[in-house]
Design a protein around this motif. Structure first.
Motif, short mmCIF file in Angstrom:
data_model
loop_
_atom_site.label_atom_id
_atom_site.label_comp_id
_atom_site.label_asym_id
_atom_site.label_seq_id
_atom_site.Cartn_x
_atom_site.Cartn_y
_atom_site.Cartn_z
N THR A 164 0.56 -1.17 -0.34
CA THR A 164 -0.21 0.45 -0.03
C THR A 164 0.84 1.36 0.49
O THR A 164 1.80 1.44 0.49
N LEU A 165 -0.01 2.30 -0.41
CA LEU A 165 1.65 3.91 -0.72
C LEU A 165 0.28 4.76 0.13
O LEU A 165 -1.13 4.87 -0.72
N SER A 166 0.78 5.68 0.49
CA SER A 166 -0.28 6.51 1.02
C SER A 166 0.67 8.33 0.95
O SER A 166 1.41 7.65 1.57
N THR A 167 -0.02 9.13 1.40
CA THR A 167 0.90 10.22 2.10
C THR A 167 -0.22 10.20 3.19
O THR A 167 -0.54 10.19 3.86
N MET A 168 0.93 10.81 3.95
CA MET A 168 0.55 11.65 5.53
C MET A 168 0.43 12.98 6.02
O MET A 168 1.47 13.42 5.80
N VAL A 169 -0.37 13.91 6.51
CA VAL A 169 -0.21 15.28 7.44
C VAL A 169 0.25 15.39 8.79
O VAL A 169 -0.60 14.77 8.91
N LEU A 170 0.76 15.61 9.23
CA LEU A 170 0.93 15.65 10.67
C LEU A 170 0.74 16.72 10.84
O LEU A 170 2.12 17.60 10.50
N PRO A 171 0.07 17.76 10.93
CA PRO A 171 0.32 19.19 11.79
C PRO A 171 1.51 19.33 13.05
O PRO A 171 2.06 18.09 13.14
N SER A 172 1.99 20.39 13.65
CA SER A 172 2.76 20.92 13.58
C SER A 172 1.94 20.26 15.42
O SER A 172 1.10 19.85 16.22
N GLY A 173 2.96 19.41 15.92
CA GLY A 173 2.63 18.75 17.63
C GLY A 173 2.05 17.55 17.36
O GLY A 173 1.46 16.64 18.11
N SER A 174 1.48 17.05 16.23
CA SER A 174 0.76 15.77 16.04
C SER A 174 1.69 13.97 15.94
O SER A 174 3.11 14.46 16.02
N ILE A 175 1.07 13.25 16.90
CA ILE A 175 1.41 12.44 17.15
C ILE A 175 0.89 11.12 16.11
O ILE A 175 -0.16 10.78 16.46
N GLY A 176 1.49 10.05 15.34
CA GLY A 176 1.56 9.05 15.22
C GLY A 176 1.49 7.86 16.62
O GLY A 176 2.57 7.85 17.04
N PRO A 177 0.65 7.93 17.02
CA PRO A 177 0.90 6.88 18.41
C PRO A 177 1.53 5.65 17.96
O PRO A 177 1.40 5.24 16.45
N LEU A 178 1.96 4.98 18.88
CA LEU A 178 2.80 4.03 19.17
C LEU A 178 2.19 2.63 18.55
O LEU A 178 0.60 2.76 19.19
N HIS A 179 1.91 1.97 17.92
CA HIS A 179 1.18 0.95 16.83
C HIS A 179 2.70 -0.65 16.63
O HIS A 179 3.74 -0.19 16.15
N LEU A 180 1.77 -1.39 16.14
CA LEU A 180 2.83 -2.75 16.10
C LEU A 180 1.86 -3.30 14.22
O LEU A 180 0.78 -3.76 14.92
N HIS A 181 2.76 -3.66 13.60
CA HIS A 181 2.40 -4.39 12.49
C HIS A 181 2.96 -6.19 12.27
O HIS A 181 4.49 -5.86 12.53
N SER A 182 2.22 -6.67 13.12
CA SER A 182 2.76 -8.43 13.27
C SER A 182 2.95 -8.46 12.20
O SER A 182 3.77 -9.65 11.71
#
Length: 175
Positions: A63-81
């Motif tokens: 898969t392929l995507s783009t992602m925007v993270l505003p200032s101060g944003s977090i992509g939370p800890l996650h696990l892909h097994s």
């Protein structure tokens, strides 16, 4: 059967003009913590979220995507097994968060830096910059399993509740 460049283009070309930033696809995370606000724009495959979008190229291998993270944003800890995940920074600066054997680590990335995180590692990302950051995200399967979150976390509780909803979306889209 003759080749049609028009049909090929319709099936295999993703144009920015056909896309929109999806601020809702990860809103369940934002409901847990407003710092998790970010937007995704899918190009190839539905990704782990499994949301259908007619402008997305069908995935065969990744898969392929783009992602925007505003200032101060977090992509939370996650696990892909089941898959590796690649973050490629297009704009801005971000900090990759890793958790290995209960220890927390951080790796700073700048524009055009890239990290590939193998399956089995908790990973996240944070925008410490003053402006929105933009990254490319690639997952190594056409339909990755839904990621898990650290045991006992609010996001893991939400994931378990949403698991059935995701399975219904995939089942309906595959019909």
């Amino acid at each position: 059967m003759s080749f049609s460049v028009e049909e090929f283009e319709k099936k295999y070309v993703g144009r920015l003009s056909d896309k929109k930033m999806d601020w809702d696809v990860l809103a369940f995370q934002e409901d847990v913590d407003p710092r998790y606000r970010r937007a995704q724009m899918r190009y190839i495959g539905r990704g782990a979220t499994a949301n259908a979008d007619a402008s997305v190229i069908e995935a065969n291998n990744f898969t392929l995507s783009t992602m925007v993270l505003p200032s101060g944003s977090i992509g939370p800890l996650h696990l892909h097994s089941d898959v590796e995940e690649v973050f490629f920074i297009l704009k801005g600066e971000m900090t990759v968060l890793l958790q290995v054997d209960g220890e927390d680590y951080e790796i700073e990335l700048n524009e055009r830096d890239c990290i590939s995180v193998p399956p089995g590692y908790y990973r996240g990302i944070r925008n410490d910059g003053q402006e929105d950051a933009l990254m490319l995200v690639m997952l190594g399967a056409p339909k990755p399993q839904l990621p898990t979150y650290p045991e006992g976390s609010e996001l893991e509780k939400v994931r378990l509740e949403r698991k059935k909803e995701r399975e219904a979306i995939i089942s309906q889209a595959d019909k």
